[in-house]
Write a protein that holds these residues in place. Sequence first.
Motif, mmCIF file in Angstrom:
data_model
loop_
_atom_site.group_PDB
_atom_site.id
_atom_site.type_symbol
_atom_site.label_atom_id
_atom_site.label_comp_id
_atom_site.label_asym_id
_atom_site.label_seq_id
_atom_site.Cartn_x
_atom_site.Cartn_y
_atom_site.Cartn_z
ATOM 1 N N SER A 602 28.427 -4.018 29.154
ATOM 2 C CA SER A 602 27.176 -4.124 29.896
ATOM 3 C C SER A 602 27.104 -3.048 30.975
ATOM 4 N N THR A 603 25.874 -2.813 31.445
ATOM 5 C CA THR A 603 25.631 -1.890 32.550
ATOM 6 C C THR A 603 24.591 -2.517 33.466
ATOM 7 N N LYS A 604 24.835 -2.481 34.766
ATOM 8 C CA LYS A 604 23.887 -3.019 35.735
ATOM 9 C C LYS A 604 23.207 -1.870 36.465
ATOM 10 N N TYR A 605 21.873 -1.930 36.509
ATOM 11 C CA TYR A 605 21.078 -0.868 37.107
ATOM 12 C C TYR A 605 20.214 -1.414 38.244
ATOM 13 N N THR A 606 19.821 -0.517 39.122
ATOM 14 C CA THR A 606 18.715 -0.780 40.039
ATOM 15 C C THR A 606 17.829 0.451 40.020
ATOM 16 N N GLN A 607 16.546 0.218 39.943
ATOM 17 C CA GLN A 607 15.632 1.360 39.889
ATOM 18 C C GLN A 607 15.540 2.021 41.260
ATOM 19 N N LYS A 608 15.450 3.333 41.263
ATOM 20 C CA LYS A 608 15.338 4.073 42.507
ATOM 21 C C LYS A 608 14.344 5.218 42.318
ATOM 22 N N LYS A 609 13.927 5.797 43.403
ATOM 23 C CA LYS A 609 12.977 6.897 43.340
ATOM 24 C C LYS A 609 13.646 8.136 42.763
ATOM 25 N N SER A 610 12.963 8.789 41.835
ATOM 26 C CA SER A 610 13.503 10.006 41.241
ATOM 27 C C SER A 610 13.412 11.157 42.236
ATOM 28 N N THR A 611 14.497 11.889 42.396
ATOM 29 C CA THR A 611 14.465 13.073 43.252
ATOM 30 C C THR A 611 13.819 14.223 42.487
ATOM 31 N N GLN A 612 13.363 15.220 43.192
ATOM 32 C CA GLN A 612 12.753 16.367 42.532
ATOM 33 C C GLN A 612 13.761 17.096 41.664
ATOM 34 N N GLN A 613 15.009 17.110 42.101
ATOM 35 C CA GLN A 613 16.043 17.753 41.293
ATOM 36 C C GLN A 613 16.257 17.005 39.985
ATOM 37 N N ASP A 614 16.280 15.656 40.054
ATOM 38 C CA ASP A 614 16.411 14.858 38.835
ATOM 39 C C ASP A 614 15.289 15.194 37.858
ATOM 40 N N VAL A 615 14.070 15.251 38.377
ATOM 41 C CA VAL A 615 12.896 15.507 37.544
ATOM 42 C C VAL A 615 12.965 16.908 36.943
ATOM 43 N N ASN A 616 13.227 17.893 37.770
ATOM 44 C CA ASN A 616 13.269 19.281 37.287
ATOM 45 C C ASN A 616 14.359 19.491 36.242
ATOM 46 N N ASP A 617 15.510 18.883 36.488
ATOM 47 C CA ASP A 617 16.639 19.106 35.583
ATOM 48 C C ASP A 617 16.416 18.460 34.226
ATOM 49 N N ILE A 618 16.010 17.189 34.223
ATOM 50 C CA ILE A 618 15.848 16.509 32.936
ATOM 51 C C ILE A 618 14.716 17.137 32.128
ATOM 52 N N ILE A 619 13.637 17.522 32.787
ATOM 53 C CA ILE A 619 12.539 18.176 32.066
ATOM 54 C C ILE A 619 12.989 19.520 31.518
ATOM 55 N N SER A 620 13.749 20.262 32.302
ATOM 56 C CA SER A 620 14.204 21.579 31.845
ATOM 57 C C SER A 620 15.092 21.463 30.614
ATOM 58 N N TYR A 621 15.957 20.468 30.581
ATOM 59 C CA TYR A 621 16.810 20.272 29.405
ATOM 60 C C TYR A 621 15.975 19.945 28.169
ATOM 61 N N TYR A 622 15.137 18.934 28.285
ATOM 62 C CA TYR A 622 14.451 18.425 27.097
ATOM 63 C C TYR A 622 13.227 19.243 26.703
ATOM 64 N N GLN A 623 12.453 19.694 27.670
ATOM 65 C CA GLN A 623 11.289 20.504 27.322
ATOM 66 C C GLN A 623 11.722 21.818 26.685
ATOM 67 N N SER A 624 12.783 22.411 27.206
ATOM 68 C CA SER A 624 13.260 23.676 26.646
ATOM 69 C C SER A 624 13.770 23.488 25.222
#
Length: 636
Positions: A602-624
Amino acid sequence: MKRFGFVTSFVGLFLFVNFITRAVLLLLTYDKVDTHIVEILKLFLIGFFYDMVAVSYYLIPFIIYIIIMPDKFFNTKFNKMISFVVFFCVIYATVFNAFSEYFFWDEFGKRFNFIAVDYLVYTHEVIHNILESYPIPLLLSIIFMISLILFVLIRRYARLDEAFSQDSTLLSRAIVGVVWLVVPFMSFNLLDKQTITHKCHNKFNQELAKDGLYSLFSAFRHNELDYDEFYKTLDIKYVLKHLKNLLSNKNEPFATTKLDYITKVVTTKDTPHTYNIVLIMVESLSAEYLGAFGDKRGLTPHLDEIAKQSLFFNNLYATGTRTVRGMEAVTLSLPPTPGRSIVKRPDCDSVNSFGFVTKKLGYENKFIYAGHGYFDNMNYFFSHNGFEIVDRFDFAKDEVTFSNVWGVCDEDLFAKVIKEADKSYAKSKPFFSFVMTTSNHRPYTYPNGKIDIPSHTGRYGGVKYTDYAIDKFIKQASKKEWFDKTLFVIVADHNGGSAGKTELPLWRYKIPFMIYAPKIIKPQVVSKLSSQIDVMPTILGILDVSYKAKFYGDDILKSSHKQRAFIGNYQKLGLFRDNKLTILSPDKGVTTYQVKQQSLYSTKYTQKKSTQQDVNDIISYYQSASYLYKHHLLGM
């Protein structure tokens, strides 16, 4: 108009059967569902809406028939008989669909999706798999009896026989019929996918709110997802520039400064090694099954021992939940793109495959599969990306001691691997064998008497038999002259199940990766966070060879390795690092979770606000990745 009594009767039946189906599936996973009264009501109301949409599609042919057929023919005994036969068949199909959804839910924890579409395409394997897994004659008999009872009750109490004794005009029929046809027409044009279900925040609630039949056709319609249309994007020039920053490693420069050219030049000053490589991709081998990860069931005694004598990477994650995703990640070193795997797409040839890299190094590459490699387009993909094919058609009769619909048993497969290795060695050629197992797959059948779990009794037996077969293979290979100069790589294709309460249940994606070579490698446990896309760069690092490649992954053993993992399904795309899981969804959403606690189960999560770095990095990986593939920029 009594002609349309068939329509209203079937709508009532369809809604009733789907209500019962939804209730049964809810009870099956009651401990995982959000059971707050509001959420349960929401689940059933949204489900009712999509059931109405689904049944409206179902009725289109019959409504058109009712409209255009003149009274002179419609009211005949012949048409009455045909109509009742068709009506019974439709009832039977509805009940059959309900039973199918039960078994699909039991296997995947989801309503019908693109996996079900694939299963409809590959009917030979799937039908035989079902025949070997379930008591089909009994189930079909039960479905027939239920359908017959429903047919008799509806015919009697809805007074359907009266539909064949009433006169009507074409205009009157058309007016009523068009009203019915408006629903599917509007649904097709206004509803893209079952997006309203996203109002259910628990993933099981969300799946239960769907209509299985609607999901099936929606999956067929949207099997490939265009990244730019469905996901959050950034300016492509920024994305490609940022990608190069994310992929850059010390002493591994890019071949050019062009933004869309990501070829890296890996050089070494050491003497290169031409070790043979036998990569065993094990079907559905989740970390949760191995004692090396802490499991106490004793399913993998041999693999646990091999792990102790290997380079054992105990913090590696699969990129997806299908075999072709694992193949894609390992051979192409590429994050998962939305929709289906590149292995199954039309433009999958001459991609920057590991096969081309080893071929340039003088290796004889072979994809060795226990079954028929046309399934999931595997033969085409491998044969057009640097490999020769050895599949079920290449096994002589005397080479097969046991088989099921998916192919020969793992023992027979590994015996073939040894024969193919002997052929390469006889030609003084280093060899790279990409081996795909099948025994750890439903119906979980294998030769009796090999392990203490009887064949055809479930996943645990499949796991333990594969463990036994790998051990037998290693022992037989150890007697060969090529053994001391061979890297035996063991990695899973994906996890053993994909269902979970969260969008991407992180714990389910953890898989084993070990490199066994007692004369070459010193045993070591490597706990760096890593991904399937890092497997081949790590192997190339052990070979100490210089090469050029468009790989997103890198050598886990190097100090410059960036610790992150890519996980996804056919819609959600995730980036896990620094105890945070950031997810892209096809509604252009970005969500980040803080991983609070993680165990083997199992994994326990709590939702948190995405940082701009998180957004930029994940988009750059997948969009590219999507951009480069779409624009044919991943070729050699």
